[in-house]
Motif scaffolding. Structure first.
Motif, PDB file in Angstrom:
ATOM      1  N   ILE A 132     -15.091  13.663 169.240  1.00  0.00           N
ATOM      2  CA  ILE A 132     -15.656  12.475 169.875  1.00  0.00           C
ATOM      3  C   ILE A 132     -17.067  12.745 170.379  1.00  0.00           C
ATOM      4  O   ILE A 132     -17.949  11.880 170.278  1.00  0.00           O
ATOM      5  CB  ILE A 132     -14.737  12.013 171.032  1.00  0.00           C
ATOM      6  CG1 ILE A 132     -15.321  10.814 171.779  1.00  0.00           C
ATOM      7  CG2 ILE A 132     -14.513  13.134 172.057  1.00  0.00           C
ATOM      8  CD1 ILE A 132     -15.130   9.537 171.076  1.00  0.00           C
ATOM      9  N   CYS A 133     -17.295  13.970 170.869  1.00  0.00           N
ATOM     10  CA  CYS A 133     -18.602  14.283 171.428  1.00  0.00           C
ATOM     11  C   CYS A 133     -19.671  14.161 170.363  1.00  0.00           C
ATOM     12  O   CYS A 133     -20.752  13.628 170.610  1.00  0.00           O
ATOM     13  CB  CYS A 133     -18.609  15.689 172.024  1.00  0.00           C
ATOM     14  SG  CYS A 133     -18.322  16.983 170.814  1.00  0.00           S
ATOM     15  N   PHE A 134     -19.379  14.614 169.170  1.00  0.00           N
ATOM     16  CA  PHE A 134     -20.378  14.562 168.103  1.00  0.00           C
ATOM     17  C   PHE A 134     -20.640  13.128 167.663  1.00  0.00           C
ATOM     18  O   PHE A 134     -21.777  12.751 167.380  1.00  0.00           O
ATOM     19  CB  PHE A 134     -19.937  15.411 166.909  1.00  0.00           C
ATOM     20  CG  PHE A 134     -20.902  15.347 165.773  1.00  0.00           C
ATOM     21  CD1 PHE A 134     -22.190  15.851 165.915  1.00  0.00           C
ATOM     22  CD2 PHE A 134     -20.543  14.744 164.577  1.00  0.00           C
ATOM     23  CE1 PHE A 134     -23.111  15.772 164.881  1.00  0.00           C
ATOM     24  CE2 PHE A 134     -21.457  14.664 163.540  1.00  0.00           C
ATOM     25  CZ  PHE A 134     -22.731  15.177 163.684  1.00  0.00           C
ATOM     26  N   SER A 135     -19.588  12.311 167.641  1.00  0.00           N
ATOM     27  CA  SER A 135     -19.775  10.908 167.262  1.00  0.00           C
ATOM     28  C   SER A 135     -20.660  10.187 168.260  1.00  0.00           C
ATOM     29  O   SER A 135     -21.517   9.377 167.877  1.00  0.00           O
ATOM     30  CB  SER A 135     -18.421  10.212 167.159  1.00  0.00           C
ATOM     31  OG  SER A 135     -17.657  10.792 166.122  1.00  0.00           O
ATOM     32  N   VAL A 136     -20.472  10.484 169.547  1.00  0.00           N
ATOM     33  CA  VAL A 136     -21.331   9.879 170.566  1.00  0.00           C
ATOM     34  C   VAL A 136     -22.762  10.384 170.402  1.00  0.00           C
ATOM     35  O   VAL A 136     -23.720   9.601 170.467  1.00  0.00           O
ATOM     36  CB  VAL A 136     -20.807  10.194 171.981  1.00  0.00           C
ATOM     37  CG1 VAL A 136     -21.809   9.750 173.032  1.00  0.00           C
ATOM     38  CG2 VAL A 136     -19.458   9.522 172.202  1.00  0.00           C
ATOM     39  N   TYR A 137     -22.879  11.685 170.163  1.00  0.00           N
ATOM     40  CA  TYR A 137     -24.201  12.296 169.958  1.00  0.00           C
ATOM     41  C   TYR A 137     -24.917  11.634 168.783  1.00  0.00           C
ATOM     42  O   TYR A 137     -26.070  11.198 168.898  1.00  0.00           O
ATOM     43  CB  TYR A 137     -23.994  13.786 169.715  1.00  0.00           C
ATOM     44  CG  TYR A 137     -25.188  14.584 169.269  1.00  0.00           C
ATOM     45  CD1 TYR A 137     -26.162  14.987 170.180  1.00  0.00           C
ATOM     46  CD2 TYR A 137     -25.327  14.968 167.939  1.00  0.00           C
ATOM     47  CE1 TYR A 137     -27.249  15.740 169.773  1.00  0.00           C
ATOM     48  CE2 TYR A 137     -26.409  15.723 167.523  1.00  0.00           C
ATOM     49  CZ  TYR A 137     -27.367  16.109 168.444  1.00  0.00           C
ATOM     50  OH  TYR A 137     -28.434  16.860 168.032  1.00  0.00           O
ATOM     51  N   ALA A 138     -24.231  11.523 167.662  1.00  0.00           N
ATOM     52  CA  ALA A 138     -24.852  10.973 166.457  1.00  0.00           C
ATOM     53  C   ALA A 138     -25.175   9.493 166.644  1.00  0.00           C
ATOM     54  O   ALA A 138     -26.224   9.015 166.182  1.00  0.00           O
ATOM     55  CB  ALA A 138     -23.928  11.180 165.258  1.00  0.00           C
ATOM     56  N   ALA A 139     -24.290   8.755 167.330  1.00  0.00           N
ATOM     57  CA  ALA A 139     -24.575   7.342 167.578  1.00  0.00           C
ATOM     58  C   ALA A 139     -25.781   7.201 168.498  1.00  0.00           C
ATOM     59  O   ALA A 139     -26.603   6.293 168.326  1.00  0.00           O
ATOM     60  CB  ALA A 139     -23.351   6.653 168.190  1.00  0.00           C
ATOM     61  N   LEU A 169     -28.343   9.304 168.642  1.00  0.00           N
ATOM     62  CA  LEU A 169     -29.509   9.533 167.793  1.00  0.00           C
ATOM     63  C   LEU A 169     -29.847   8.273 166.999  1.00  0.00           C
ATOM     64  O   LEU A 169     -31.014   7.878 166.905  1.00  0.00           O
ATOM     65  CB  LEU A 169     -29.234  10.681 166.808  1.00  0.00           C
ATOM     66  CG  LEU A 169     -29.055  12.104 167.352  1.00  0.00           C
ATOM     67  CD1 LEU A 169     -28.849  13.074 166.189  1.00  0.00           C
ATOM     68  CD2 LEU A 169     -30.244  12.534 168.192  1.00  0.00           C
ATOM     69  N   ALA A 170     -28.812   7.647 166.453  1.00  0.00           N
ATOM     70  CA  ALA A 170     -29.037   6.472 165.605  1.00  0.00           C
ATOM     71  C   ALA A 170     -29.625   5.315 166.412  1.00  0.00           C
ATOM     72  O   ALA A 170     -30.563   4.637 165.954  1.00  0.00           O
ATOM     73  CB  ALA A 170     -27.727   6.053 164.940  1.00  0.00           C
TER      74      ALA A 170
END
Lengths: 144, 144
Positions: free
Chosen positions: B2-9, B11-12
């Motif tokens: 989940i942490c990476f998905s939040v991180y990537a979102a 960035l986007a």
DNA sequence: TGCGATTAAATCGTGCACGATGTAATATGT
DNA sequence: ACATATTACATCGTGCACGATTTAATCGCA
């Protein structure tokens, strides 16, 4: 304001991870690199960038710092001298295993069920995909 | 992760907003400050930090840049010389109105229904709350 | 009253993140 | 074959974000 909620959640994750990682002399983006290399094996800078949605201008200095701290190796590809292969060193691989204990602690901090986390993750992934497509569309329109 | 998905979102969102804002000479965090001041009225640095989950070490330089570009004013409080009041200038208030057109474009880029966005936002807010509580708990434990 | 504790901002150093650009190696077309 | 285009990575400058510390103003309390 969905954007602000994502922004604030990102800040919150970043701070929690920094707290949990500061005993390992690792930043949160460095942690992500370590995990990406553990899961995907050695790869070049471009592939790492695709995995993490980052570009060489961000990754190159970060990887140099990780090389300096002995966690990864950077080797020019013999077949194509433009390419730099990034691999975990032995200490890097060891650390990658050691920090496996961190994500469960984070999951616990979310106070959410695994089912909820999985659903939220999927929603965020598709959201980010849509945003990236839109951003790329804007970029391409400016070029042409 | 989940942490990476939040991180990537994150960035986007950041990239999309930079694209949409670059005609206004505004960064994404500066946009958030503008919106916070428009919605909450003039406030001091600490209150702005509570609204945006940032501290003075991040806000002070950012606000100085916005003061330099004429969007906000920074005034020491007469009653308590420690506090600095931040207010939108007339051009700042005007710009805040002008950029009201940006969030709808972003909502459109999400390719999600308003209902889905509202639900996702609520989930992220409660997630971030939980993470912040956990992080603060860690900090307090280290102090005592 | 006056002095130690607390508070609000500011400062400092480090590390992302990104747009723009540079450099060197490889691929492509004639 | 060879000039041109493309590609992969690196470099540079700017602006967050954060931990740690500093400065100055205010508070608390004997």
């Amino acid at each position: 304001m969905i954007c602000f909620s994502v922004y604030a959640a990102g800040l919150a994750f970043n701070r929690l991870y920094q707290s949990l990682l500061n005993g390992f002399d690792l930043t949160y983006p460095q942690f992500l690199v370590l995990v990406a290399l553990q899961q995907g094996g050695a790869m070049n800078v471009g592939a790492l960038g695709e995995a993490l949605f980052l570009e060489s201008n961000t990754l190159t200095p970060l990887l140099k710092r990780m090389e300096a701290s002995g966690l990864v190796s950077r080797q020019r590809d013999k077949m194509d001298e433009r390419v730099v292969q990034i691999a975990l060193t032995k200490p890097g691989a060891k650390l990658a295993n050691t920090i496996g204990c961190v994500p469960p602690q984070v999951l616990n901090a979310t106070h959410m069920s695994l089912r909820e986390v999985v659903a939220l993750t999927a929603n965020l992934n598709s959201l980010a995909d849509n945003l990236r497509q839109h951003t790329n569309g804007l970029r391409d329109a400016n070029i042409s």
